[in-house]
Structure formats: structure tokens, C-alpha cells
Design a protein around this motif. Structure first.
Motif, PDB file in Angstrom:
ATOM      1  N   ASP A 148       0.838  -1.202   0.000  1.00  0.00           N
ATOM      2  CA  ASP A 148       0.000   0.000   0.000  1.00  0.00           C
ATOM      3  C   ASP A 148       0.875   1.255   0.000  1.00  0.00           C
ATOM      4  O   ASP A 148       1.865   1.344   0.738  1.00  0.00           O
ATOM      5  N   ALA A 149       0.500   2.225  -0.823  1.00  0.00           N
ATOM      6  CA  ALA A 149       1.186   3.514  -0.850  1.00  0.00           C
ATOM      7  C   ALA A 149       0.573   4.416   0.211  1.00  0.00           C
ATOM      8  O   ALA A 149      -0.647   4.498   0.343  1.00  0.00           O
ATOM      9  N   VAL A 150       1.428   5.101   0.964  1.00  0.00           N
ATOM     10  CA  VAL A 150       0.961   5.943   2.059  1.00  0.00           C
ATOM     11  C   VAL A 150       1.766   7.234   2.125  1.00  0.00           C
ATOM     12  O   VAL A 150       2.894   7.315   1.624  1.00  0.00           O
ATOM     13  N   ALA A 151       1.150   8.243   2.762  1.00  0.00           N
ATOM     14  CA  ALA A 151       1.895   9.410   3.213  1.00  0.00           C
ATOM     15  C   ALA A 151       2.306   9.086   4.640  1.00  0.00           C
ATOM     16  O   ALA A 151       1.457   8.789   5.484  1.00  0.00           O
ATOM     17  N   ALA A 161       5.690   6.806   0.966  1.00  0.00           N
ATOM     18  CA  ALA A 161       6.289   5.540   1.404  1.00  0.00           C
ATOM     19  C   ALA A 161       5.411   4.366   0.986  1.00  0.00           C
ATOM     20  O   ALA A 161       4.286   4.552   0.508  1.00  0.00           O
ATOM     21  N   GLU A 162       5.963   3.177   1.177  1.00  0.00           N
ATOM     22  CA  GLU A 162       5.239   1.946   0.841  1.00  0.00           C
ATOM     23  C   GLU A 162       5.260   1.009   2.039  1.00  0.00           C
ATOM     24  O   GLU A 162       6.303   0.820   2.667  1.00  0.00           O
ATOM     25  N   VAL A 163       4.103   0.445   2.359  1.00  0.00           N
ATOM     26  CA  VAL A 163       4.008  -0.482   3.483  1.00  0.00           C
ATOM     27  C   VAL A 163       4.732  -1.783   3.128  1.00  0.00           C
ATOM     28  O   VAL A 163       4.501  -2.365   2.066  1.00  0.00           O
ATOM     29  N   GLN A 164       5.604  -2.212   4.045  1.00  0.00           N
ATOM     30  CA  GLN A 164       6.357  -3.446   3.846  1.00  0.00           C
ATOM     31  C   GLN A 164       5.780  -4.606   4.646  1.00  0.00           C
ATOM     32  O   GLN A 164       5.779  -5.744   4.188  1.00  0.00           O
ATOM     33  N   PRO A 196      -5.232   7.228  -2.234  1.00  0.00           N
ATOM     34  CA  PRO A 196      -6.353   6.651  -2.995  1.00  0.00           C
ATOM     35  C   PRO A 196      -5.878   5.510  -3.895  1.00  0.00           C
ATOM     36  O   PRO A 196      -4.777   5.552  -4.441  1.00  0.00           O
ATOM     37  N   LYS A 197      -6.736   4.503  -4.026  1.00  0.00           N
ATOM     38  CA  LYS A 197      -6.434   3.383  -4.914  1.00  0.00           C
ATOM     39  C   LYS A 197      -7.200   3.484  -6.232  1.00  0.00           C
ATOM     40  O   LYS A 197      -6.944   2.720  -7.166  1.00  0.00           O
ATOM     41  N   TYR A 198      -8.166   4.432  -6.261  1.00  0.00           N
ATOM     42  CA  TYR A 198      -8.950   4.665  -7.481  1.00  0.00           C
ATOM     43  C   TYR A 198      -9.167   6.161  -7.661  1.00  0.00           C
ATOM     44  O   TYR A 198      -9.288   6.906  -6.683  1.00  0.00           O
TER      45      TYR A 198
END
Length: 278
Positions: A148-151, A161-164, A196-198
Motif C-alpha cells: 500500500d502507498a501511504v503518506a 512511502a510503501e508499506v512493507q 487513494p487506490k482509485y
């Protein structure tokens, strides 16, 4: 190629996903033909004098309409699944590219492509878009998934950042997308804002678009940091971006000129000092 221990390589996953997609794609014309045949049958019935609303023709008309609705629904559902498959292919391609060393320019190009290719939410005729569509946020209690992409709030700054991984105690391991050393950061859920994912379609789901003058966090162009900004202009069609002015003391007005920002990189503003118990 399968690695030791039975792990399937990324290349193998890409190849299999592409093969499956191409196989499914070949079924699209037949489904379209069924819809067209149903339409033609309904039109032929009407042209032959079968007035749809006459009681003696109601049974036949109902049957033709039901068949058309069934064929249309099946085609729509099949196309939605194909769109989902396309997104999976994009994710695999992105993962393959990000595993390789990238220059600063390549990283910025990659982020721009991700913004442009964010899938458009296509819902039913009725109903509200779910969380992760445009401005519709996920609940603070919603779990985050790997990838998941996050701030992420790091040292009072919001970074991309990206959740690992999810860790015990409500913590998450994340990776700064702009860190070549791939340092792992451990943060609590309230320091992470899912992106957002969409995309939301302003013409269909305008309530999932941030309104003009809304205060937001948005990714400043050519950086991997989110800054406070104000919506100057909202997208009017699904392919348009927001126009956002950012707080910037280097300008006399205190704000930058309006800049185009993809929906993917715009979230509700959250003030770092208000966040506690990190």
C-alpha cells in the motif's frame, strides 16, 4: 523460473498473468455479440408491431428485456474483472522496475506514470464510492496491506512511502520510496495516511472529489514529500488533475502558483502536531 524453496520469480508471475489476461481477452467479442443479439431481438420485436407496453405483449417484452439485462450485466462484470487484471499487471511491472536502481529522473517519471494510471472507479448506477476512491478516506482503524502507498509522517514531514509489513502492537514497517538504502521505518497507524487506490469520476461521483478551497496534503511536483495546499480548481472530467496552490514562503503571496496534481497524491490535511502516541 522458480527459485529455490518453490518461490515463483517475479518474471514468472508477470508471464503467467499476461498469458491469463490474453486468454480472457479473447472472450470479450463473444460477450459483446450476445449483448448485440439481445438488442437486435428487442428491436426486431418492437419493429414487428410488438408494442412493449401492450398487455398481450408484456410477457414477451419482459423476457427480452431480462435477457438483455442479464447479458449486459455479465459483460460488465467480466470487463470489471479484466480491469482488475490490468491493475495487477501494472503492479507487477512497477514492482519489477522499482527493484532495479533508478535515477532521480526515473523515479519522478515512475511516480508520474503511477498518478496517470491510477484506475478509475466504475461503480453501479446507485451507491456511494467505497473508501480509497478519490477523497473518500479509509477509516483510521482500517488495516493496511503490504504494498500500500501511504503518506508517512517522519520527523514532522509527510513523505511518500510503501508499506512493507504489519507488525505487532499496531505498528507498520514502511519504506521511503526515495531512500536508495531502503531503510525500514517503523511507524504507528496514525502516522500513515493511505493514498487513494482509485480515481473518482467528477461526472458520476463528484462527492468523492475534494471541493474548491479544501485544505489538503498533496505531493509537491518533482519531490516525494507532501505539503499543505489549497484546492484551486477541481477536475471536471476523470482524466483531469487537481489544480493546487501550496504554502510557500518564497512567494510574496505566501502561496505557489497553482500546480497540477494527480488524484493519487491528494489526501485530507492532517496537522503533525495534532498527532499523539506515535
Amino acid at each position: 523460473m522458480v527459485r529455490k524453496g518453490g518461490e515463483v520469480s517475479l518474471e514468472e508471475r508477470q508471464s503467467k498473468a499476461t498469458e491469463d489476461f490474453n486468454r480472457k481477452l479473447r472472450s470479450v467479442p463473444a460477450r459483446k455479440d450476445r449483448v448485440n443479439e439481445s438488442l437486435a431481438g428487442l428491436q426486431e420485436f418492437a419493429d414487428s408491431g410488438g408494442t412493449l407496453f401492450q398487455s398481450r405483449n408484456r410477457g414477451r417484452a419482459t423476457s427480452l428485456n431480462q435477457q438483455l439485462h442479464k447479458n449486459c450485466s455479465e459483460e460488465a462484470e467480466y470487463l470489471r474483472k479484466l480491469l482488475s487484471d490490468i491493475e495487477k499487471l501494472k503492479e507487477l511491472d512497477l514492482k519489477a522496475r522499482t527493484q532495479m536502481p533508478m535515477s532521480r529522473q526515473q523515479l519522478m517519471q515512475c511516480l508520474g506514470q503511477q498518478g496517470e494510471s491510477l484506475p478509475l472507479w466504475i461503480g453501479g448506477v446507485d451507491g456511494f464510492p467505497p473508501p480509497s476512491v478519490g477523497a473518500v478516506e479509509q477509516p483510521a482503524s482500517a488495516p493496511l496491506k503490504t504494498g500500500d502507498a501511504v503518506a508517512a509522517l517522519v520527523d514532522e514531514n509527510w513523505i511518500l512511502a510503501e508499506v512493507q509489513a504489519a507488525l505487532p502492537g499496531g505498528k507498520f514497517e514502511v519504506k521511503d520510496v526515495d531512500d536508495e538504502q531502503k531503510t525500514q521505518l517503523v511507524l504507528s497507524r496514525n502516522c500513515l495516511i493511505p493514498l487513494p487506490k482509485y480515481r473518482a469520476d467528477p461526472l458520476r461521483d463528484g462527492h468523492a472529489i475534494f471541493p474548491r478551497d479544501a485544505i489538503v496534503l498533496a505531493l509537491y511536483p518533482q519531490t516525494t514529500c507532501f505539503y499543505r495546499g489549497i484546492i484551486h480548481k477541481t477536475p471536471e472530467i476523470a482524466t483531469e488533475q487537481y489544480s493546487i496552490t501550496f504554502e510557500d514562503s518564497s512567494y510574496n503571496t505566501g502561496y505557489s502558483p497553482a500546480l497540477p496534481i494527480h488524484q493519487r497524491y491528494v489526501v485530507s490535511y492532517r496537522d503533525p502536531p495534532d498527532i499523539r502516541h506515535r
